[in-house]
Write a protein that holds these residues in place. Structure first.
Motif, PDB file in Angstrom:
ATOM      1  N   THR A 183       0.820  -1.219   0.000  1.00  0.00           N
ATOM      2  CA  THR A 183       0.000   0.000   0.000  1.00  0.00           C
ATOM      3  C   THR A 183       0.855   1.272   0.000  1.00  0.00           C
ATOM      4  O   THR A 183       0.322   2.376   0.047  1.00  0.00           O
ATOM      5  CB  THR A 183      -0.921   0.039   1.238  1.00  0.00           C
ATOM      6  OG1 THR A 183      -0.095   0.077   2.419  1.00  0.00           O
ATOM      7  CG2 THR A 183      -1.826  -1.170   1.296  1.00  0.00           C
ATOM      8  N   ALA A 184       2.173   1.118  -0.047  1.00  0.00           N
ATOM      9  CA  ALA A 184       3.052   2.282   0.150  1.00  0.00           C
ATOM     10  C   ALA A 184       2.906   3.340  -0.940  1.00  0.00           C
ATOM     11  O   ALA A 184       3.158   4.509  -0.700  1.00  0.00           O
ATOM     12  CB  ALA A 184       4.505   1.821   0.262  1.00  0.00           C
ATOM     13  N   ASN A 185       2.500   2.931  -2.147  1.00  0.00           N
ATOM     14  CA  ASN A 185       2.340   3.912  -3.228  1.00  0.00           C
ATOM     15  C   ASN A 185       0.874   4.281  -3.467  1.00  0.00           C
ATOM     16  O   ASN A 185       0.529   4.794  -4.520  1.00  0.00           O
ATOM     17  CB  ASN A 185       2.936   3.378  -4.535  1.00  0.00           C
ATOM     18  CG  ASN A 185       4.445   3.511  -4.554  1.00  0.00           C
ATOM     19  OD1 ASN A 185       5.051   3.857  -3.535  1.00  0.00           O
ATOM     20  ND2 ASN A 185       5.060   3.237  -5.680  1.00  0.00           N
ATOM     21  N   LEU A 186       0.019   3.997  -2.479  1.00  0.00           N
ATOM     22  CA  LEU A 186      -1.415   4.259  -2.647  1.00  0.00           C
ATOM     23  C   LEU A 186      -1.888   5.232  -1.568  1.00  0.00           C
ATOM     24  O   LEU A 186      -1.325   5.266  -0.469  1.00  0.00           O
ATOM     25  CB  LEU A 186      -2.200   2.950  -2.517  1.00  0.00           C
ATOM     26  CG  LEU A 186      -1.780   1.810  -3.459  1.00  0.00           C
ATOM     27  CD1 LEU A 186      -2.562   0.541  -3.141  1.00  0.00           C
ATOM     28  CD2 LEU A 186      -1.994   2.211  -4.920  1.00  0.00           C
ATOM     29  N   ASP A 187      -2.934   6.015  -1.878  1.00  0.00           N
ATOM     30  CA  ASP A 187      -3.504   6.854  -0.817  1.00  0.00           C
ATOM     31  C   ASP A 187      -4.213   5.937   0.182  1.00  0.00           C
ATOM     32  O   ASP A 187      -4.425   4.748  -0.091  1.00  0.00           O
ATOM     33  CB  ASP A 187      -4.464   7.890  -1.410  1.00  0.00           C
ATOM     34  CG  ASP A 187      -5.641   7.245  -2.096  1.00  0.00           C
ATOM     35  OD1 ASP A 187      -6.509   6.679  -1.399  1.00  0.00           O
ATOM     36  OD2 ASP A 187      -5.693   7.256  -3.341  1.00  0.00           O
ATOM     37  N   GLU A 189      -7.226   5.536   1.373  1.00  0.00           N
ATOM     38  CA  GLU A 189      -8.485   4.872   1.041  1.00  0.00           C
ATOM     39  C   GLU A 189      -8.266   3.732   0.031  1.00  0.00           C
ATOM     40  O   GLU A 189      -8.808   2.629   0.179  1.00  0.00           O
ATOM     41  CB  GLU A 189      -9.468   5.905   0.477  1.00  0.00           C
ATOM     42  CG  GLU A 189     -10.879   5.366   0.387  1.00  0.00           C
ATOM     43  CD  GLU A 189     -11.818   6.335  -0.297  1.00  0.00           C
ATOM     44  OE1 GLU A 189     -11.626   7.558  -0.148  1.00  0.00           O
ATOM     45  OE2 GLU A 189     -12.744   5.850  -0.979  1.00  0.00           O
ATOM     46  N   THR A 190      -7.454   4.010  -0.978  1.00  0.00           N
ATOM     47  CA  THR A 190      -7.156   2.963  -1.965  1.00  0.00           C
ATOM     48  C   THR A 190      -6.387   1.823  -1.303  1.00  0.00           C
ATOM     49  O   THR A 190      -6.618   0.646  -1.586  1.00  0.00           O
ATOM     50  CB  THR A 190      -6.326   3.553  -3.131  1.00  0.00           C
ATOM     51  OG1 THR A 190      -7.003   4.707  -3.614  1.00  0.00           O
ATOM     52  CG2 THR A 190      -6.177   2.561  -4.252  1.00  0.00           C
ATOM     53  N   GLY A 191      -5.482   2.180  -0.398  1.00  0.00           N
ATOM     54  CA  GLY A 191      -4.739   1.160   0.355  1.00  0.00           C
ATOM     55  C   GLY A 191      -5.691   0.272   1.138  1.00  0.00           C
ATOM     56  O   GLY A 191      -5.525  -0.960   1.176  1.00  0.00           O
ATOM     57  N   ALA A 192      -6.702   0.877   1.750  1.00  0.00           N
ATOM     58  CA  ALA A 192      -7.684   0.105   2.520  1.00  0.00           C
ATOM     59  C   ALA A 192      -8.456  -0.847   1.607  1.00  0.00           C
ATOM     60  O   ALA A 192      -8.714  -2.003   1.958  1.00  0.00           O
ATOM     61  CB  ALA A 192      -8.647   1.051   3.231  1.00  0.00           C
ATOM     62  N   GLN A 193      -8.799  -0.370   0.410  1.00  0.00           N
ATOM     63  CA  GLN A 193      -9.526  -1.227  -0.536  1.00  0.00           C
ATOM     64  C   GLN A 193      -8.664  -2.417  -0.964  1.00  0.00           C
ATOM     65  O   GLN A 193      -9.151  -3.550  -1.057  1.00  0.00           O
ATOM     66  CB  GLN A 193      -9.948  -0.407  -1.760  1.00  0.00           C
ATOM     67  CG  GLN A 193     -11.043   0.594  -1.425  1.00  0.00           C
ATOM     68  CD  GLN A 193     -11.348   1.532  -2.585  1.00  0.00           C
ATOM     69  OE1 GLN A 193     -10.703   1.455  -3.638  1.00  0.00           O
ATOM     70  NE2 GLN A 193     -12.310   2.399  -2.398  1.00  0.00           N
ATOM     71  N   VAL A 194      -7.394  -2.143  -1.208  1.00  0.00           N
ATOM     72  CA  VAL A 194      -6.478  -3.216  -1.618  1.00  0.00           C
ATOM     73  C   VAL A 194      -6.324  -4.243  -0.485  1.00  0.00           C
ATOM     74  O   VAL A 194      -6.330  -5.455  -0.712  1.00  0.00           O
ATOM     75  CB  VAL A 194      -5.120  -2.613  -2.059  1.00  0.00           C
ATOM     76  CG1 VAL A 194      -4.013  -3.651  -2.040  1.00  0.00           C
ATOM     77  CG2 VAL A 194      -5.253  -2.005  -3.449  1.00  0.00           C
ATOM     78  N   MET A 195      -6.217  -3.757   0.752  1.00  0.00           N
ATOM     79  CA  MET A 195      -6.083  -4.689   1.887  1.00  0.00           C
ATOM     80  C   MET A 195      -7.366  -5.513   2.054  1.00  0.00           C
ATOM     81  O   MET A 195      -7.315  -6.716   2.320  1.00  0.00           O
ATOM     82  CB  MET A 195      -5.774  -3.932   3.181  1.00  0.00           C
ATOM     83  CG  MET A 195      -4.378  -3.328   3.261  1.00  0.00           C
ATOM     84  SD  MET A 195      -3.034  -4.478   2.859  1.00  0.00           S
ATOM     85  CE  MET A 195      -3.274  -5.738   4.106  1.00  0.00           C
ATOM     86  N   ASN A 196      -8.516  -4.875   1.890  1.00  0.00           N
ATOM     87  CA  ASN A 196      -9.784  -5.607   1.974  1.00  0.00           C
ATOM     88  C   ASN A 196      -9.890  -6.679   0.902  1.00  0.00           C
ATOM     89  O   ASN A 196     -10.368  -7.783   1.159  1.00  0.00           O
ATOM     90  CB  ASN A 196     -10.965  -4.642   1.831  1.00  0.00           C
ATOM     91  CG  ASN A 196     -11.382  -4.098   3.174  1.00  0.00           C
ATOM     92  OD1 ASN A 196     -11.489  -4.852   4.136  1.00  0.00           O
ATOM     93  ND2 ASN A 196     -11.591  -2.805   3.251  1.00  0.00           N
ATOM     94  N   LEU A 197      -9.429  -6.335  -0.302  1.00  0.00           N
ATOM     95  CA  LEU A 197      -9.451  -7.314  -1.390  1.00  0.00           C
ATOM     96  C   LEU A 197      -8.559  -8.511  -1.033  1.00  0.00           C
ATOM     97  O   LEU A 197      -8.953  -9.666  -1.219  1.00  0.00           O
ATOM     98  CB  LEU A 197      -8.970  -6.656  -2.688  1.00  0.00           C
ATOM     99  CG  LEU A 197      -8.791  -7.602  -3.880  1.00  0.00           C
ATOM    100  CD1 LEU A 197     -10.123  -8.235  -4.283  1.00  0.00           C
ATOM    101  CD2 LEU A 197      -8.185  -6.846  -5.070  1.00  0.00           C
TER     102      LEU A 197
END
Ligand code: ADP
Ligand code: MG
Length: 250
Positions: A183-187, A189-197
């Motif tokens: 998630t280091a290159n993501l904002d 909220e997008t980081g949270a979505q990626v982690m949820n996925l």
């Protein structure tokens, strides 16, 4: 650890064990300890987040357990086989069959489409074109990018690129997925979505996920939290705080 999923029949069975892992580097005549005497076990269904500052040994740890690099001392045992006993060809085979990797910078191939990037690891396997196409379509559906299959990476957002990278990591149906600062290159909220996925895919595929990060916010997605500091691991307990169903879809 909480109940994961009725689909995960082998949940709790040991998949990977690291014993007394040590990695040192010689720098200008002195010895740098990147990892010290690390013991670690991952069981089927685990979702482990290892959190620690820059330079604490996170990438070194992933490189050792994925057999990209060899330990100075100690061993990594994958499904009962010590990787110390395998030659380079056998290690490459193990990585190809059992491990998927996700990186901070996505590492997609710029000239390939989203679908071609996801398909790429399958080209090393003996699969028919139609079987590959079926798998690509299924995994792109799972990461929510079927409609963008023909786009190239530079036509996708950071979050979409990371979802392609996640699709690429899972397409070979590995048993272990390792993510280095995903998630280091993501904002946030997008980081949270990626982690949820990733949490959803962990449950649906019964794949072990090990995520290393310097970002403390990522630890809330862990089933199991570990701290790393100066090359030493410290188990931080298990919890199931994230209700993935109530989070926005990634
Ligand atoms: P992290 O991923 O947590 O930032 P690393 O695993 O990359 O940490 O590095 C851990 C330690 O090992 C650091 O002190 C780093 O400088 C050192 N290190 C890593 N790789 C090398 C290398 N190839 N040569 C010398 N020192 C290294
Ligand atoms: Mg690192």
């Amino acid at each position: 650890m909480g109940t994961i999923s009725q689909f995960c029949h082998e949940q709790g069975r040991s998949f990977l064990e690291a014993q007394r892992l040590t990695k040192t580097y010689q720098v200008g005549g002195s010895t740098v300890y990147a990892l010290r005497d690390v013991d670690f076990t991952a069981a089927q269904g685990d979702f482990v987040v290892i959190n620690g500052p820059s330079g604490s040994g996170k990438t070194t740890f992933l490189n050792l357990i994925s057999a990209i690099d060899r330990p100075t001392e100690g061993e990594v045992v994958v499904e009962g086989v010590s990787t110390n006993t395998l030659n380079e060809k056998q290690l490459a085979q193990l990585r190809k069959e059992k491990i998927g990797l996700i990186f901070q910078t996505f590492n997609l191939i710029p000239v390939l489409s989203a679908a071609e990037n996801a398909e790429y690891p399958l080209l090393l396997q003996k699969l028919s074109k139609s079987e590959r196409a079926k798998r690509v379509d299924a995994i792109l559906g799972e990461v929510g990018l079927r409609d963008l299959a023909r786009r190239r990476p530079n036509e996708l957002s950071g979050g979409q690129r990371q979802r392609i990278a996640i699709a690429r990591a899972l397409i070979t149906q590995p048993k272990l997925v390792l993510a280095d600062e995903p998630t280091a290159n993501l904002d946030s909220e997008t980081g949270a979505q990626v982690m949820n996925l990733m949490r959803t895919l962990n449950e649906e595929h019964c794949v072990v996920f090990i995520v290393v990060t310097h970002d403390p916010a990522v630890t809330q997605y862990a089933r199991r939290q570990i701290r790393i500091h100066d090359g030493c691991l410290q188990e931080g307990g298990a919890h199931d705080v994230v209700d993935t169903a109530s989070q926005p879809a990634a």
